[in-house]
Scaffold this motif. Structure first.
Motif, PDB file in Angstrom:
ATOM      1  N   ALA A   1     -23.303   1.142  -1.008  1.00 51.76           N
ATOM      2  CA  ALA A   1     -22.934   2.503  -1.400  1.00 51.76           C
ATOM      3  C   ALA A   1     -21.462   2.783  -1.109  1.00 51.76           C
ATOM      4  O   ALA A   1     -20.765   3.382  -1.933  1.00 51.76           O
ATOM      5  N   ILE A   2     -20.978   2.325   0.047  1.00 50.48           N
ATOM      6  CA  ILE A   2     -19.570   2.538   0.411  1.00 50.48           C
ATOM      7  C   ILE A   2     -18.653   1.820  -0.565  1.00 50.48           C
ATOM      8  O   ILE A   2     -17.664   2.385  -1.020  1.00 50.48           O
ATOM      9  N   HIS A   3     -18.979   0.573  -0.917  1.00 51.21           N
ATOM     10  CA  HIS A   3     -18.044  -0.133  -1.803  1.00 51.21           C
ATOM     11  C   HIS A   3     -18.074   0.433  -3.212  1.00 51.21           C
ATOM     12  O   HIS A   3     -17.077   0.379  -3.917  1.00 51.21           O
ATOM     13  N   LYS A   4     -19.180   1.016  -3.657  1.00 46.06           N
ATOM     14  CA  LYS A   4     -19.218   1.662  -4.980  1.00 46.06           C
ATOM     15  C   LYS A   4     -18.293   2.876  -4.998  1.00 46.06           C
ATOM     16  O   LYS A   4     -17.579   3.119  -5.960  1.00 46.06           O
ATOM     17  N   ILE A   5     -18.298   3.642  -3.906  1.00 45.95           N
ATOM     18  CA  ILE A   5     -17.413   4.803  -3.795  1.00 45.95           C
ATOM     19  C   ILE A   5     -15.960   4.338  -3.676  1.00 45.95           C
ATOM     20  O   ILE A   5     -15.069   4.852  -4.342  1.00 45.95           O
ATOM     21  N   ALA A   6     -15.725   3.338  -2.812  1.00 44.72           N
ATOM     22  CA  ALA A   6     -14.360   2.844  -2.572  1.00 44.72           C
ATOM     23  C   ALA A   6     -13.723   2.320  -3.850  1.00 44.72           C
ATOM     24  O   ALA A   6     -12.513   2.437  -4.048  1.00 44.72           O
ATOM     25  N   LYS A   7     -14.533   1.757  -4.725  1.00 46.73           N
ATOM     26  CA  LYS A   7     -14.028   1.216  -5.993  1.00 46.73           C
ATOM     27  C   LYS A   7     -13.373   2.307  -6.846  1.00 46.73           C
ATOM     28  O   LYS A   7     -12.470   2.038  -7.625  1.00 46.73           O
ATOM     29  N   LEU A   8     -13.796   3.552  -6.683  1.00 45.86           N
ATOM     30  CA  LEU A   8     -13.278   4.669  -7.466  1.00 45.86           C
ATOM     31  C   LEU A   8     -12.010   5.285  -6.877  1.00 45.86           C
ATOM     32  O   LEU A   8     -11.341   6.061  -7.539  1.00 45.86           O
ATOM     33  N   LEU A   9     -11.690   4.942  -5.629  1.00 42.99           N
ATOM     34  CA  LEU A   9     -10.550   5.557  -4.943  1.00 42.99           C
ATOM     35  C   LEU A   9      -9.226   4.956  -5.389  1.00 42.99           C
ATOM     36  O   LEU A   9      -9.154   3.814  -5.832  1.00 42.99           O
ATOM     37  N   LYS A  10      -8.177   5.730  -5.234  1.00 36.31           N
ATOM     38  CA  LYS A  10      -6.809   5.284  -5.505  1.00 36.31           C
ATOM     39  C   LYS A  10      -6.003   5.424  -4.218  1.00 36.31           C
ATOM     40  O   LYS A  10      -5.313   6.415  -4.001  1.00 36.31           O
ATOM     41  N   PRO A  11      -6.108   4.436  -3.318  1.00 40.26           N
ATOM     42  CA  PRO A  11      -5.415   4.563  -2.030  1.00 40.26           C
ATOM     43  C   PRO A  11      -3.895   4.525  -2.163  1.00 40.26           C
ATOM     44  O   PRO A  11      -3.349   4.019  -3.152  1.00 40.26           O
ATOM     45  N   GLN A  12      -3.248   5.067  -1.161  1.00 41.53           N
ATOM     46  CA  GLN A  12      -1.795   4.999  -1.043  1.00 41.53           C
ATOM     47  C   GLN A  12      -1.459   4.100   0.128  1.00 41.53           C
ATOM     48  O   GLN A  12      -2.196   4.024   1.103  1.00 41.53           O
ATOM     49  N   LYS A  13      -0.327   3.422   0.024  1.00 42.33           N
ATOM     50  CA  LYS A  13       0.110   2.496   1.055  1.00 42.33           C
ATOM     51  C   LYS A  13       1.537   2.858   1.436  1.00 42.33           C
ATOM     52  O   LYS A  13       2.395   3.024   0.580  1.00 42.33           O
ATOM     53  N   VAL A  14       1.765   2.997   2.752  1.00 40.67           N
ATOM     54  CA  VAL A  14       3.105   3.242   3.276  1.00 40.67           C
ATOM     55  C   VAL A  14       3.426   2.106   4.238  1.00 40.67           C
ATOM     56  O   VAL A  14       2.651   1.830   5.165  1.00 40.67           O
ATOM     57  N   ILE A  15       4.543   1.452   4.011  1.00 44.41           N
ATOM     58  CA  ILE A  15       4.962   0.363   4.895  1.00 44.41           C
ATOM     59  C   ILE A  15       6.286   0.755   5.523  1.00 44.41           C
ATOM     60  O   ILE A  15       7.240   1.070   4.829  1.00 44.41           O
ATOM     61  N   GLU A  16       6.301   0.735   6.861  1.00 41.01           N
ATOM     62  CA  GLU A  16       7.518   1.027   7.612  1.00 41.01           C
ATOM     63  C   GLU A  16       7.977  -0.257   8.282  1.00 41.01           C
ATOM     64  O   GLU A  16       7.165  -1.092   8.662  1.00 41.01           O
ATOM     65  N   GLN A  17       9.299  -0.399   8.409  1.00 37.57           N
ATOM     66  CA  GLN A  17       9.856  -1.608   8.996  1.00 37.57           C
ATOM     67  C   GLN A  17      10.942  -1.264   9.997  1.00 37.57           C
ATOM     68  O   GLN A  17      11.748  -0.371   9.776  1.00 37.57           O
ATOM     69  N   ASN A  18      10.940  -2.027  11.095  1.00 37.19           N
ATOM     70  CA  ASN A  18      12.024  -1.990  12.059  1.00 37.19           C
ATOM     71  C   ASN A  18      12.301  -3.449  12.418  1.00 37.19           C
ATOM     72  O   ASN A  18      11.586  -4.030  13.238  1.00 37.19           O
ATOM     73  N   GLY A  19      13.272  -4.065  11.770  1.00 46.71           N
ATOM     74  CA  GLY A  19      13.513  -5.491  11.946  1.00 46.71           C
ATOM     75  C   GLY A  19      12.341  -6.279  11.399  1.00 46.71           C
ATOM     76  O   GLY A  19      11.970  -6.115  10.243  1.00 46.71           O
ATOM     77  N   ASP A  20      11.726  -7.112  12.237  1.00 41.98           N
ATOM     78  CA  ASP A  20      10.550  -7.873  11.819  1.00 41.98           C
ATOM     79  C   ASP A  20       9.244  -7.201  12.245  1.00 41.98           C
ATOM     80  O   ASP A  20       8.173  -7.796  12.140  1.00 41.98           O
ATOM     81  N   SER A  21       9.317  -5.958  12.727  1.00 40.18           N
ATOM     82  CA  SER A  21       8.113  -5.211  13.107  1.00 40.18           C
ATOM     83  C   SER A  21       7.727  -4.267  11.976  1.00 40.18           C
ATOM     84  O   SER A  21       8.574  -3.574  11.414  1.00 40.18           O
ATOM     85  N   PHE A  22       6.426  -4.265  11.657  1.00 38.55           N
ATOM     86  CA  PHE A  22       5.923  -3.489  10.528  1.00 38.55           C
ATOM     87  C   PHE A  22       4.748  -2.620  10.932  1.00 38.55           C
ATOM     88  O   PHE A  22       3.975  -2.965  11.813  1.00 38.55           O
ATOM     89  N   THR A  23       4.628  -1.496  10.237  1.00 35.42           N
ATOM     90  CA  THR A  23       3.445  -0.660  10.276  1.00 35.42           C
ATOM     91  C   THR A  23       3.013  -0.466   8.834  1.00 35.42           C
ATOM     92  O   THR A  23       3.816  -0.053   7.996  1.00 35.42           O
ATOM     93  N   ILE A  24       1.755  -0.817   8.544  1.00 37.46           N
ATOM     94  CA  ILE A  24       1.216  -0.615   7.204  1.00 37.46           C
ATOM     95  C   ILE A  24       0.061   0.372   7.333  1.00 37.46           C
ATOM     96  O   ILE A  24      -0.910   0.126   8.040  1.00 37.46           O
ATOM     97  N   HIS A  25       0.202   1.504   6.656  1.00 39.43           N
ATOM     98  CA  HIS A  25      -0.819   2.533   6.679  1.00 39.43           C
ATOM     99  C   HIS A  25      -1.373   2.683   5.270  1.00 39.43           C
ATOM    100  O   HIS A  25      -0.629   3.001   4.341  1.00 39.43           O
ATOM    101  N   THR A  26      -2.667   2.425   5.120  1.00 37.97           N
ATOM    102  CA  THR A  26      -3.338   2.580   3.840  1.00 37.97           C
ATOM    103  C   THR A  26      -4.294   3.753   3.975  1.00 37.97           C
ATOM    104  O   THR A  26      -5.100   3.787   4.906  1.00 37.97           O
ATOM    105  N   SER A  27      -4.195   4.723   3.070  1.00 39.01           N
ATOM    106  CA  SER A  27      -5.033   5.910   3.188  1.00 39.01           C
ATOM    107  C   SER A  27      -5.681   6.264   1.857  1.00 39.01           C
ATOM    108  O   SER A  27      -5.122   6.029   0.784  1.00 39.01           O
ATOM    109  N   SER A  28      -6.879   6.812   1.967  1.00 38.74           N
ATOM    110  CA  SER A  28      -7.599   7.336   0.810  1.00 38.74           C
ATOM    111  C   SER A  28      -8.444   8.499   1.310  1.00 38.74           C
ATOM    112  O   SER A  28      -8.505   8.763   2.512  1.00 38.74           O
ATOM    113  N   SER A  29      -9.136   9.162   0.401  1.00 35.64           N
ATOM    114  CA  SER A  29      -9.977  10.287   0.808  1.00 35.64           C
ATOM    115  C   SER A  29     -11.230   9.814   1.550  1.00 35.64           C
ATOM    116  O   SER A  29     -11.881  10.598   2.221  1.00 35.64           O
TER     117      SER A  29
END
Length: 137
Positions: free
Chosen positions: A32-60
């Motif tokens: 059930a979760i993957h059927k719902i997730a298939k319909l979502l349009k997530p956003q991805k924000v990637i922040e960088q400081n040198g070789d250090s990264f933060t990747i935040h993926t969000s959806s409803s």
């Protein structure tokens, strides 16, 4: 080596996703979760400081945050995804970030790269490959 992609300095939104269903089924995510997730349009924000990264993926439905430094192995808790735990290592291959994850799921990992103003993500596990494309928002 700095991450040379201006698209990653802001927000990117999902444009397309191929074989998402096969990938999430291989991860053992609830039907059930993957059927719902298939319909979502997530956003991805990637922040960088040198070789250090933060990747935040969000959806409803779910959010996922990962922090890492290229070349340094780290413990990754995939809470919000399949709730698995793994040991991850992200490396550079020219202008591509490659993550190998060792843990409960075999042959798991991801690859990020840029073509034009699009961010590409390939997710793999148990022989399943999901290809996603994100567009700068």
């Amino acid at each position: 080596m700095p991450f040379p992609f201006p698209c990653l300095r802001g927000t990117c939104s999902l444009l397309s996703s191929d074989n998402f269903e096969g990938y999430v089924l291989a991860l053992g995510i609830d039907f059930a979760i993957h059927k719902i997730a298939k319909l979502l349009k997530p956003q991805k924000v990637i922040e960088q400081n040198g070789d250090s990264f933060t990747i935040h993926t969000s959806s409803s439905l779910k959010n996922y945050l990962v922090k890492f430094t290229v070349g340094e192995e780290f413990d990754e808790d995939n809470k919000g995804l399949d709730n698995g735990k793994c040991r991850s290592l992200v490396t550079w291959d020219n202008d591509t970030l490659i993550c190998v994850q060792k843990g409960e799921k075999k042959n798991r990992g991801w690859t990020h790269w840029i073509e034009g103003d699009q961010l590409h993500l390939v997710l793999t596990t148990f022989g399943q490959v999901c290809k996603q494309t994100f567009q700068r928002a």
